[in-house]
Design a protein around this motif. Structure first.
Motif, mmCIF file in Angstrom:
data_model
loop_
_atom_site.group_PDB
_atom_site.id
_atom_site.type_symbol
_atom_site.label_atom_id
_atom_site.label_comp_id
_atom_site.label_asym_id
_atom_site.label_seq_id
_atom_site.Cartn_x
_atom_site.Cartn_y
_atom_site.Cartn_z
ATOM 1 N N GLU A 38 0.833 -1.207 0.000
ATOM 2 C CA GLU A 38 0.000 0.000 0.000
ATOM 3 C C GLU A 38 0.870 1.261 0.000
ATOM 4 O O GLU A 38 0.616 2.195 -0.760
ATOM 5 N N LYS A 39 1.895 1.281 0.857
ATOM 6 C CA LYS A 39 2.813 2.433 0.878
ATOM 7 C C LYS A 39 3.508 2.580 -0.475
ATOM 8 O O LYS A 39 3.666 3.692 -0.981
ATOM 9 N N LEU A 40 3.935 1.455 -1.027
ATOM 10 C CA LEU A 40 4.617 1.488 -2.314
ATOM 11 C C LEU A 40 3.685 1.987 -3.405
ATOM 12 O O LEU A 40 4.078 2.812 -4.230
ATOM 13 N N GLN A 41 2.452 1.522 -3.398
ATOM 14 C CA GLN A 41 1.488 1.954 -4.419
ATOM 15 C C GLN A 41 1.292 3.475 -4.371
ATOM 16 O O GLN A 41 1.249 4.133 -5.404
ATOM 17 N N HIS A 42 1.194 4.014 -3.154
ATOM 18 C CA HIS A 42 1.045 5.467 -3.007
ATOM 19 C C HIS A 42 2.289 6.186 -3.542
ATOM 20 O O HIS A 42 2.177 7.179 -4.282
ATOM 21 N N ALA A 43 3.485 5.706 -3.163
ATOM 22 C CA ALA A 43 4.727 6.325 -3.627
ATOM 23 C C ALA A 43 4.827 6.282 -5.150
ATOM 24 O O ALA A 43 5.236 7.268 -5.786
ATOM 25 N N VAL A 62 10.991 -1.969 0.095
ATOM 26 C CA VAL A 62 11.507 -2.424 -1.204
ATOM 27 C C VAL A 62 13.027 -2.531 -1.138
ATOM 28 O O VAL A 62 13.715 -1.550 -0.876
ATOM 29 N N GLU A 63 13.529 -3.743 -1.357
ATOM 30 C CA GLU A 63 14.981 -3.938 -1.417
ATOM 31 C C GLU A 63 15.508 -3.584 -2.807
ATOM 32 O O GLU A 63 16.552 -2.964 -2.951
ATOM 33 N N LYS A 64 14.767 -4.021 -3.828
ATOM 34 C CA LYS A 64 15.181 -3.720 -5.204
ATOM 35 C C LYS A 64 13.980 -3.809 -6.114
ATOM 36 O O LYS A 64 12.941 -4.368 -5.767
ATOM 37 N N TRP A 65 14.156 -3.249 -7.314
ATOM 38 C CA TRP A 65 13.182 -3.501 -8.362
ATOM 39 C C TRP A 65 13.914 -4.015 -9.581
ATOM 40 O O TRP A 65 15.083 -3.734 -9.792
ATOM 41 N N VAL A 66 13.204 -4.832 -10.332
ATOM 42 C CA VAL A 66 13.757 -5.485 -11.511
ATOM 43 C C VAL A 66 12.916 -5.085 -12.716
ATOM 44 O O VAL A 66 11.708 -5.319 -12.746
ATOM 45 N N ILE A 67 13.580 -4.475 -13.684
ATOM 46 C CA ILE A 67 12.908 -4.047 -14.907
ATOM 47 C C ILE A 67 13.262 -5.047 -16.002
ATOM 48 O O ILE A 67 14.440 -5.244 -16.312
ATOM 49 N N ASP A 68 12.248 -5.681 -16.563
ATOM 50 C CA ASP A 68 12.423 -6.625 -17.665
ATOM 51 C C ASP A 68 11.973 -5.910 -18.934
ATOM 52 O O ASP A 68 10.786 -5.655 -19.116
ATOM 53 N N LYS A 74 10.074 -11.256 -2.015
ATOM 54 C CA LYS A 74 8.649 -11.417 -2.315
ATOM 55 C C LYS A 74 8.194 -10.237 -3.149
ATOM 56 O O LYS A 74 8.563 -9.091 -2.874
ATOM 57 N N GLU A 75 7.380 -10.525 -4.146
ATOM 58 C CA GLU A 75 6.869 -9.496 -5.034
ATOM 59 C C GLU A 75 5.830 -8.640 -4.310
ATOM 60 O O GLU A 75 4.833 -9.152 -3.811
ATOM 61 N N LEU A 76 6.089 -7.335 -4.258
ATOM 62 C CA LEU A 76 5.121 -6.408 -3.677
ATOM 63 C C LEU A 76 4.163 -5.905 -4.748
ATOM 64 O O LEU A 76 2.957 -5.889 -4.548
ATOM 65 N N ILE A 77 4.732 -5.464 -5.851
ATOM 66 C CA ILE A 77 3.938 -4.957 -6.974
ATOM 67 C C ILE A 77 4.652 -5.329 -8.267
ATOM 68 O O ILE A 77 5.880 -5.249 -8.356
ATOM 69 N N LYS A 78 3.864 -5.714 -9.242
ATOM 70 C CA LYS A 78 4.376 -5.923 -10.609
ATOM 71 C C LYS A 78 3.536 -5.031 -11.510
ATOM 72 O O LYS A 78 2.316 -5.131 -11.509
ATOM 73 N N GLU A 79 4.210 -4.153 -12.206
ATOM 74 C CA GLU A 79 3.463 -3.254 -13.085
ATOM 75 C C GLU A 79 4.005 -3.331 -14.499
ATOM 76 O O GLU A 79 5.182 -3.605 -14.724
ATOM 77 N N GLU A 80 3.106 -3.089 -15.432
ATOM 78 C CA GLU A 80 3.510 -3.027 -16.838
ATOM 79 C C GLU A 80 4.030 -1.633 -17.118
ATOM 80 O O GLU A 80 3.507 -0.639 -16.606
ATOM 81 N N ILE A 81 5.058 -1.572 -17.926
ATOM 82 C CA ILE A 81 5.642 -0.293 -18.314
ATOM 83 C C ILE A 81 4.982 0.152 -19.612
ATOM 84 O O ILE A 81 4.989 -0.588 -20.597
ATOM 85 N N ASN A 102 12.153 -6.963 -22.019
ATOM 86 C CA ASN A 102 11.506 -7.819 -23.007
ATOM 87 C C ASN A 102 10.015 -7.929 -22.703
ATOM 88 O O ASN A 102 9.187 -7.832 -23.601
ATOM 89 N N GLU A 103 9.694 -8.123 -21.424
ATOM 90 C CA GLU A 103 8.295 -8.226 -21.021
ATOM 91 C C GLU A 103 7.675 -6.876 -20.702
ATOM 92 O O GLU A 103 6.473 -6.773 -20.523
ATOM 93 N N MET A 104 8.521 -5.844 -20.608
ATOM 94 C CA MET A 104 8.096 -4.482 -20.263
ATOM 95 C C MET A 104 7.349 -4.458 -18.933
ATOM 96 O O MET A 104 6.225 -3.973 -18.821
ATOM 97 N N THR A 105 8.009 -5.018 -17.910
ATOM 98 C CA THR A 105 7.456 -5.027 -16.561
ATOM 99 C C THR A 105 8.496 -4.522 -15.576
ATOM 100 O O THR A 105 9.701 -4.564 -15.847
ATOM 101 N N CYS A 106 7.992 -4.074 -14.435
ATOM 102 C CA CYS A 106 8.842 -3.669 -13.321
ATOM 103 C C CYS A 106 8.289 -4.350 -12.073
ATOM 104 O O CYS A 106 7.111 -4.178 -11.746
ATOM 105 N N ILE A 107 9.124 -5.155 -11.427
ATOM 106 C CA ILE A 107 8.720 -5.901 -10.239
ATOM 107 C C ILE A 107 9.473 -5.346 -9.035
ATOM 108 O O ILE A 107 10.703 -5.248 -9.055
#
Length: 131
Positions: free
Chosen positions: A73-78, A101-107, A121-128, A109-114
């Protein structure tokens, strides 16, 4: 392959989260297929084809302590206010650290950011969105 100078030039154009899709397009055009960003120290690792990789650190990046209690929830707001252009990169990183959040991973090829917590553990996965 891409160079650290090309990456730094692309990074320098990011002022707020609203600039993120242009940045992604630019580094994808350079040949980047994945980017791991570590919140605690600002280290970014850029990966290309054939196991090619480069590391880049953010200039003047404050050491951040990652909250052990993660909060999607905090991450979603940020993310929301950052993507609306209301915060700069360092402010977003501080808010991400507070959200666990320890890190985020941008893929690229799939155009996602996790966004991952300290237990990976995945907090949020969003499409770019593309530009």
């Amino acid at each position: 392959m891409f160079s650290i100078e090309e990456i730094k030039t692309a990074e320098s154009k990011i002022k707020t989260g609203a600039d993120f899709p242009r940045f992604i397009k630019e580094i994808k055009d350079l040949g980047v297929i994945r980017n791991d960003v570590y919140v605690a120290n600002g280290l970014s690792v850029y990966f290309g084809e054939e196991d090619y990789s480069l590391q880049a650190s953010q200039d003047e990046y404050p050491a951040l302590i990652i909250n052990n209690e993660s909060s999607a929830e905090k991450l979603q707001h940020a993310l929301k206010i950052h993507q609306n252009g209301e915060t700069d990169y360092i402010t977003f990183c501080k808010q991400a650290a507070d959200a666990g959040v320890e890190k985020w991973v941008i893929d690229l090829n799939e155009m996602t950011c996790i966004y991952l917590d300290t237990e990976q553990k995945e907090l949020i996965k969003e499409e770019i969105s593309s530009i």
